[in-house]
Design a protein around this motif. Structure first.
Motif, PDB file in Angstrom:
ATOM      1  N   ARG A  92       0.846  -1.196   0.000  1.00 43.07           N
ATOM      2  CA  ARG A  92       0.000   0.000   0.000  1.00 43.07           C
ATOM      3  C   ARG A  92       0.881   1.246   0.000  1.00 43.07           C
ATOM      4  NH1 ARG A  92      -2.049  -3.761   3.411  1.00 43.07           N
ATOM      5  NH2 ARG A  92      -4.134  -4.573   2.895  1.00 43.07           N
ATOM      6  N   SER A 105       4.643   7.146   1.684  1.00 44.98           N
ATOM      7  CA  SER A 105       4.636   6.110   2.711  1.00 44.98           C
ATOM      8  C   SER A 105       4.311   4.781   2.050  1.00 44.98           C
ATOM      9  CB  SER A 105       3.610   6.417   3.808  1.00 44.98           C
ATOM     10  OG  SER A 105       2.298   6.405   3.281  1.00 44.98           O
ATOM     11  N   GLU A 107       3.435   0.515   3.022  1.00 44.31           N
ATOM     12  CA  GLU A 107       3.117  -0.492   4.020  1.00 44.31           C
ATOM     13  C   GLU A 107       2.955  -1.845   3.344  1.00 44.31           C
ATOM     14  OE1 GLU A 107      -0.448   0.775   5.875  1.00 44.31           O
ATOM     15  OE2 GLU A 107       0.470   2.428   6.997  1.00 44.31           O
ATOM     16  N   GLU A 110       8.459  -5.118   4.111  1.00 44.07           N
ATOM     17  CA  GLU A 110       9.690  -4.632   4.735  1.00 44.07           C
ATOM     18  C   GLU A 110      10.708  -4.229   3.682  1.00 44.07           C
ATOM     19  OE1 GLU A 110      13.285  -6.129   7.729  1.00 44.07           O
ATOM     20  OE2 GLU A 110      12.074  -7.575   6.610  1.00 44.07           O
ATOM     21  N   GLU A 113       9.980  -0.812   2.398  1.00 40.70           N
ATOM     22  CA  GLU A 113      10.337   0.204   3.397  1.00 40.70           C
ATOM     23  C   GLU A 113      11.850   0.458   3.386  1.00 40.70           C
ATOM     24  OE1 GLU A 113       8.845  -1.172   7.109  1.00 40.70           O
ATOM     25  OE2 GLU A 113       6.740  -1.109   6.498  1.00 40.70           O
TER      26      GLU A 113
END
Length: 378
Positions: A92, A105, A107, A110, A113
């Motif tokens: 997301r 951002s 989500e 990992e 990110e």
């Protein structure tokens, strides 16, 4: 019987359906813009799907789940968000255009990110390197040394906290191919330690994804890097004999902006900076200013510059060189030019110092103080 047949049909339908991943989210301030999901394949970007965003900016893409980690990106025009997909996860993303490159951002992954962290670190490194290059209180050598220290600190951080921490992960692979300017930060061809980093990730991918093309690609890069290192160690900066003529001088012959062929050997009797340059690079202006300072300082004593552009954009090259006082030529083959191999060019920009007999004196990697070296052979 009917129930059994229906159950069998449902089972067969489920068996035929491929496992899929999903990328969804919102990108605001981009109404009517086309958002692409692209697979960053080994052969370059491949469009998987696209959508024209509404005012709300909602989107959702699906794709077949890969057998090994694969890389994708969301793109609107020149703004991108790098992603990786391991299998069937749902990633997301929330962002706003046109700042999605740095302000988003993510989500559900990992790896994604960590890739964001690496991308922001890379941008920060680039900004700091540009600031150093533009610093008026630093000469060329001081600027180069300072940038090298920034790069080495960056590599130490990324190796410790990302690559060696989990070499089997997609973000470790991603880190290997980050760039600064026109060159890889981790250079497997020109740096033995960097090549060992590639080999470490390749070995880890062999264990976790034994049939992955990306793992095989890493092995090929590492092997080629080791071969190149052996050649460099054996020949120590030797240039291909093919560029040395019967008079024992190196030579290049290319056209200038007026279509006139200019030979390097025509400058015999001068001390020459043979410069390979890319005018499309962000740091080009600063570097040209540094070259102009050197030229103004020593031209009256017998220094010349023979500058080879590898720009694809001929119009940009002509614009950028119109007011330059030295010899400016362009290789239309760009980075695919045989000169890249014949001069063993690892990065652009780079330069060679040539003496008055048109014989190679030194290349930039061997020069710590350019002023001192020029004065020694003038």
């Amino acid at each position: 019987m009917k129930g059994a047949a229906l159950a069998a049909a449902i089972f067969a339908l489920g068996a035929c359906q491929k496992a899929a991943f999903r990328v969804e989210g919102t990108i605001t301030e981009a109404a009517d813009s086309v958002l692409y999901l692209e697979n960053m394949s080994l052969d370059g970007p491949v469009t998987v799907d696209s959508v024209t965003l509404s005012k709300e900016g909602n989107f959702s893409f699906e794709g077949d789940a890969p057998e090994a980690p694969e890389f994708y990106r969301l793109r609107i025009a020149g703004e991108i968000i790098n992603l990786s997909i391991d299998s069937t996860e749902t990633v997301r993303v929330k962002a706003s255009y046109p700042t999605m490159l740095t302000d988003y951002s993510v989500e559900g992954s990992e790896n994604c990110e960590k890739i964001k962290e690496l991308a922001l670190k890379q941008i920060d490194l680039q900004q700091r390197a540009i600031a150093v290059a533009r610093a008026e209180n630093l000469n060329r050598q001081q600027s180069s040394d300072s940038i090298m220290k920034l790069v080495e600190a960056y590599k130490a951080d990324v190796k410790l906290n990302y690559i060696f921490k989990e070499p089997m992960k997609a973000y470790a692979y991603f880190a290997l191919f980050q760039t600064l300017g026109n060159g890889l930060i981790f250079d497997p061809r020109g740096n033995k330690e960097d090549n060992q980093v590639y080999a470490a990730v390749a070995t880890s991918w062999d264990t976790y994804y034994p049939h992955a093309l990306r793992g095989q690609n890493l092995h090929n890069i590492a092997i080629e890097g080791m071969k190149n290192q052996r050649i460099m160690e054996a020949h120590e900066q030797m240039i291909d004999p093919g560029i040395i003529n019967t008079s024992n001088i190196i030579d290049v012959e290319l056209e200038d902006s007026r279509g006139i062929k200019r030979k390097l050997s025509d400058l015999k009797g001068k001390v020459i900076i043979l410069d390979f340059h890319y005018f499309g690079a962000p740091e080009s202006t600063q570097r040209i200013m540094q070259l102009r300072d050197i030229y103004n300082k020593y031209n009256g004593r017998g220094l010349e510059i023979y500058q080879v552009s590898v720009d694809d954009d001929e119009h940009l090259w002509k614009q950028q060189t119109a007011a330059l006082p030295w010899v400016c030529v362009r290789d239309p083959q760009g980075l695919e030019s045989p000169l890249m191999l014949r001069f063993n060019l690892q990065n652009i920009p780079t330069f060679f110092l040539v003496d008055r007999n048109c014989e190679l004196y030194k290349r930039d990697q061997q020069i710590k103080d350019l002023d001192a070296e020029i004065q020694s052979i003038l």
